[in-house]
Design a protein around this motif. Sequence first.
Motif, PDB file in Angstrom:
ATOM      1  N   THR A  35     -10.236  13.604  10.409  1.00  0.00           N
ATOM      2  CA  THR A  35      -8.889  13.602   9.843  1.00  0.00           C
ATOM      3  C   THR A  35      -8.697  14.794   8.927  1.00  0.00           C
ATOM      4  OG1 THR A  35      -8.836  11.182   9.906  1.00  0.00           O
ATOM      5  CG2 THR A  35      -7.266  12.258   8.440  1.00  0.00           C
ATOM      6  N   ASP A  36      -7.684  15.595   9.206  1.00  0.00           N
ATOM      7  CA  ASP A  36      -7.299  16.682   8.300  1.00  0.00           C
ATOM      8  C   ASP A  36      -6.428  16.075   7.197  1.00  0.00           C
ATOM      9  OD1 ASP A  36      -8.464  19.001   9.525  1.00  0.00           O
ATOM     10  OD2 ASP A  36      -6.987  18.784  11.121  1.00  0.00           O
ATOM     11  N   VAL A  37      -6.974  15.963   6.004  1.00  0.00           N
ATOM     12  CA  VAL A  37      -6.276  15.287   4.915  1.00  0.00           C
ATOM     13  C   VAL A  37      -5.007  16.038   4.526  1.00  0.00           C
ATOM     14  CG1 VAL A  37      -6.454  14.452   2.536  1.00  0.00           C
ATOM     15  CG2 VAL A  37      -8.396  14.215   4.091  1.00  0.00           C
ATOM     16  N   TRP A  38      -5.024  17.362   4.572  1.00  0.00           N
ATOM     17  CA  TRP A  38      -3.823  18.125   4.205  1.00  0.00           C
ATOM     18  C   TRP A  38      -2.677  17.796   5.153  1.00  0.00           C
ATOM     19  CZ3 TRP A  38      -1.338  21.346   7.508  1.00  0.00           C
ATOM     20  CH2 TRP A  38      -2.045  21.794   8.627  1.00  0.00           C
ATOM     21  N   LEU A  39      -2.983  17.589   6.427  1.00  0.00           N
ATOM     22  CA  LEU A  39      -1.944  17.255   7.395  1.00  0.00           C
ATOM     23  C   LEU A  39      -1.449  15.828   7.184  1.00  0.00           C
ATOM     24  CD1 LEU A  39      -0.359  18.324   9.786  1.00  0.00           C
ATOM     25  CD2 LEU A  39      -2.227  17.580  11.273  1.00  0.00           C
ATOM     26  N   LEU A  40      -2.366  14.956   6.862  1.00  0.00           N
ATOM     27  CA  LEU A  40      -2.016  13.568   6.564  1.00  0.00           C
ATOM     28  C   LEU A  40      -1.078  13.516   5.357  1.00  0.00           C
ATOM     29  CD1 LEU A  40      -2.838  10.660   7.475  1.00  0.00           C
ATOM     30  CD2 LEU A  40      -4.583  10.766   5.728  1.00  0.00           C
ATOM     31  N   SER A  63       8.235   4.176   7.368  1.00  0.00           N
ATOM     32  CA  SER A  63       7.333   3.086   7.022  1.00  0.00           C
ATOM     33  C   SER A  63       6.069   3.138   7.884  1.00  0.00           C
ATOM     34  CB  SER A  63       8.043   1.749   7.199  1.00  0.00           C
ATOM     35  OG  SER A  63       7.205   0.697   6.810  1.00  0.00           O
ATOM     36  N   ALA A  64       6.236   3.371   9.176  1.00  0.00           N
ATOM     37  CA  ALA A  64       5.087   3.463  10.074  1.00  0.00           C
ATOM     38  C   ALA A  64       4.217   4.665   9.718  1.00  0.00           C
ATOM     39  CB  ALA A  64       5.556   3.546  11.522  1.00  0.00           C
ATOM     40  N   LEU A  65       4.855   5.787   9.395  1.00  0.00           N
ATOM     41  CA  LEU A  65       4.107   6.988   9.032  1.00  0.00           C
ATOM     42  C   LEU A  65       3.279   6.741   7.775  1.00  0.00           C
ATOM     43  CD1 LEU A  65       5.352  10.544   9.385  1.00  0.00           C
ATOM     44  CD2 LEU A  65       4.040   9.923   7.398  1.00  0.00           C
ATOM     45  N   LEU A  66       3.868   6.084   6.784  1.00  0.00           N
ATOM     46  CA  LEU A  66       3.128   5.805   5.552  1.00  0.00           C
ATOM     47  C   LEU A  66       1.988   4.823   5.800  1.00  0.00           C
ATOM     48  CD1 LEU A  66       5.998   5.674   2.915  1.00  0.00           C
ATOM     49  CD2 LEU A  66       4.275   7.467   3.207  1.00  0.00           C
ATOM     50  N   ARG A  67       2.222   3.828   6.619  1.00  0.00           N
ATOM     51  CA  ARG A  67       1.148   2.863   6.921  1.00  0.00           C
ATOM     52  C   ARG A  67      -0.003   3.543   7.677  1.00  0.00           C
ATOM     53  NH1 ARG A  67       2.806  -2.163   5.454  1.00  0.00           N
ATOM     54  NH2 ARG A  67       5.050  -2.454   5.290  1.00  0.00           N
ATOM     55  N   THR A  68       0.332   4.444   8.582  1.00  0.00           N
ATOM     56  CA  THR A  68      -0.692   5.205   9.289  1.00  0.00           C
ATOM     57  C   THR A  68      -1.462   6.083   8.301  1.00  0.00           C
ATOM     58  OG1 THR A  68       0.568   5.183  11.337  1.00  0.00           O
ATOM     59  CG2 THR A  68      -1.088   6.919  11.106  1.00  0.00           C
ATOM     60  N   GLY A  69      -0.735   6.699   7.367  1.00  0.00           N
ATOM     61  CA  GLY A  69      -1.379   7.511   6.337  1.00  0.00           C
ATOM     62  C   GLY A  69      -2.312   6.699   5.460  1.00  0.00           C
ATOM     63  N   ILE A  70      -1.880   5.509   5.091  1.00  0.00           N
ATOM     64  CA  ILE A  70      -2.722   4.619   4.285  1.00  0.00           C
ATOM     65  C   ILE A  70      -4.013   4.308   5.043  1.00  0.00           C
ATOM     66  CG2 ILE A  70      -2.915   2.264   3.387  1.00  0.00           C
ATOM     67  CD1 ILE A  70       0.139   2.512   2.686  1.00  0.00           C
ATOM     68  N   ASP A  71      -3.875   3.975   6.322  1.00  0.00           N
ATOM     69  CA  ASP A  71      -5.060   3.682   7.137  1.00  0.00           C
ATOM     70  C   ASP A  71      -5.992   4.894   7.206  1.00  0.00           C
ATOM     71  OD1 ASP A  71      -4.073   1.143   7.621  1.00  0.00           O
ATOM     72  OD2 ASP A  71      -3.325   1.620   9.633  1.00  0.00           O
ATOM     73  N   ALA A  96       1.970   5.446  -1.601  1.00  0.00           N
ATOM     74  CA  ALA A  96       2.461   5.041  -0.284  1.00  0.00           C
ATOM     75  C   ALA A  96       2.531   3.524  -0.174  1.00  0.00           C
ATOM     76  CB  ALA A  96       1.574   5.624   0.811  1.00  0.00           C
ATOM     77  N   ALA A  97       1.501   2.844  -0.668  1.00  0.00           N
ATOM     78  CA  ALA A  97       1.496   1.377  -0.611  1.00  0.00           C
ATOM     79  C   ALA A  97       2.649   0.796  -1.425  1.00  0.00           C
ATOM     80  CB  ALA A  97       0.159   0.837  -1.104  1.00  0.00           C
ATOM     81  N   LEU A  98       2.909   1.352  -2.578  1.00  0.00           N
ATOM     82  CA  LEU A  98       4.029   0.892  -3.392  1.00  0.00           C
ATOM     83  C   LEU A  98       5.355   1.148  -2.680  1.00  0.00           C
ATOM     84  CD1 LEU A  98       2.794   2.119  -6.873  1.00  0.00           C
ATOM     85  CD2 LEU A  98       3.187  -0.278  -6.231  1.00  0.00           C
ATOM     86  N   ALA A  99       5.472   2.293  -2.031  1.00  0.00           N
ATOM     87  CA  ALA A  99       6.716   2.657  -1.351  1.00  0.00           C
ATOM     88  C   ALA A  99       7.017   1.727  -0.175  1.00  0.00           C
ATOM     89  CB  ALA A  99       6.665   4.098  -0.877  1.00  0.00           C
ATOM     90  N   VAL A 100       5.981   1.262   0.522  1.00  0.00           N
ATOM     91  CA  VAL A 100       6.209   0.362   1.652  1.00  0.00           C
ATOM     92  C   VAL A 100       6.214  -1.093   1.228  1.00  0.00           C
ATOM     93  CG1 VAL A 100       5.335   1.969   3.387  1.00  0.00           C
ATOM     94  CG2 VAL A 100       3.789   0.286   2.398  1.00  0.00           C
ATOM     95  N   GLY A 101       6.017  -1.317  -0.060  1.00  0.00           N
ATOM     96  CA  GLY A 101       6.066  -2.693  -0.572  1.00  0.00           C
ATOM     97  C   GLY A 101       4.790  -3.470  -0.404  1.00  0.00           C
ATOM     98  N   GLY A 102       3.707  -2.764  -0.149  1.00  0.00           N
ATOM     99  CA  GLY A 102       2.410  -3.425  -0.007  1.00  0.00           C
ATOM    100  C   GLY A 102       1.697  -3.504  -1.343  1.00  0.00           C
ATOM    101  N   THR A 103       0.522  -4.048  -1.296  1.00  0.00           N
ATOM    102  CA  THR A 103      -0.296  -4.150  -2.494  1.00  0.00           C
ATOM    103  C   THR A 103      -1.156  -2.902  -2.593  1.00  0.00           C
ATOM    104  OG1 THR A 103      -0.373  -6.533  -2.238  1.00  0.00           O
ATOM    105  CG2 THR A 103      -2.012  -5.545  -3.694  1.00  0.00           C
ATOM    106  N   PRO A 104      -0.982  -2.141  -3.667  1.00  0.00           N
ATOM    107  CA  PRO A 104      -1.784  -0.927  -3.800  1.00  0.00           C
ATOM    108  C   PRO A 104      -3.213  -1.265  -4.183  1.00  0.00           C
ATOM    109  CG  PRO A 104      -0.361  -1.184  -5.701  1.00  0.00           C
ATOM    110  CD  PRO A 104      -0.035  -2.314  -4.748  1.00  0.00           C
ATOM    111  N   ALA A 105      -4.150  -0.715  -3.442  1.00  0.00           N
ATOM    112  CA  ALA A 105      -5.559  -0.869  -3.791  1.00  0.00           C
ATOM    113  C   ALA A 105      -5.926   0.245  -4.747  1.00  0.00           C
ATOM    114  CB  ALA A 105      -6.431  -0.815  -2.541  1.00  0.00           C
TER     115      ALA A 105
END
Length: 106
Positions: A35-40, A63-71, A96-105
Amino acid sequence: MNDSAEQAHTADRLWREHRREPFPDSLRHGAFDGTDVWLLEWGMAGSLVRRLDHGGPLDAEDSALLRTGIDGLDRVIPGMGDGAAADYCRRLRRIAALAVGGTPAD
């Protein structure tokens, strides 16, 4: 302040902090776990700018892009030898987790 408003406030604050930080040199070259982190980050930033800087809603694509980024960040952060780079990525993941309404780790 309700939980949703508090999450939005935290995301805004962290996003302002994140944008002031330089991108870690150790992440500029090479890939972590393929994974290229800069591209992510670049992809995630577009969605975060639309949501946090312009106050727009997250559409399904963002939302999908952010979830993919989180993964992706969840995959690469454990293998990072540079603590500052890992912290940078953890903050991005939390935003990203906050933006999608998830629980930030943390």
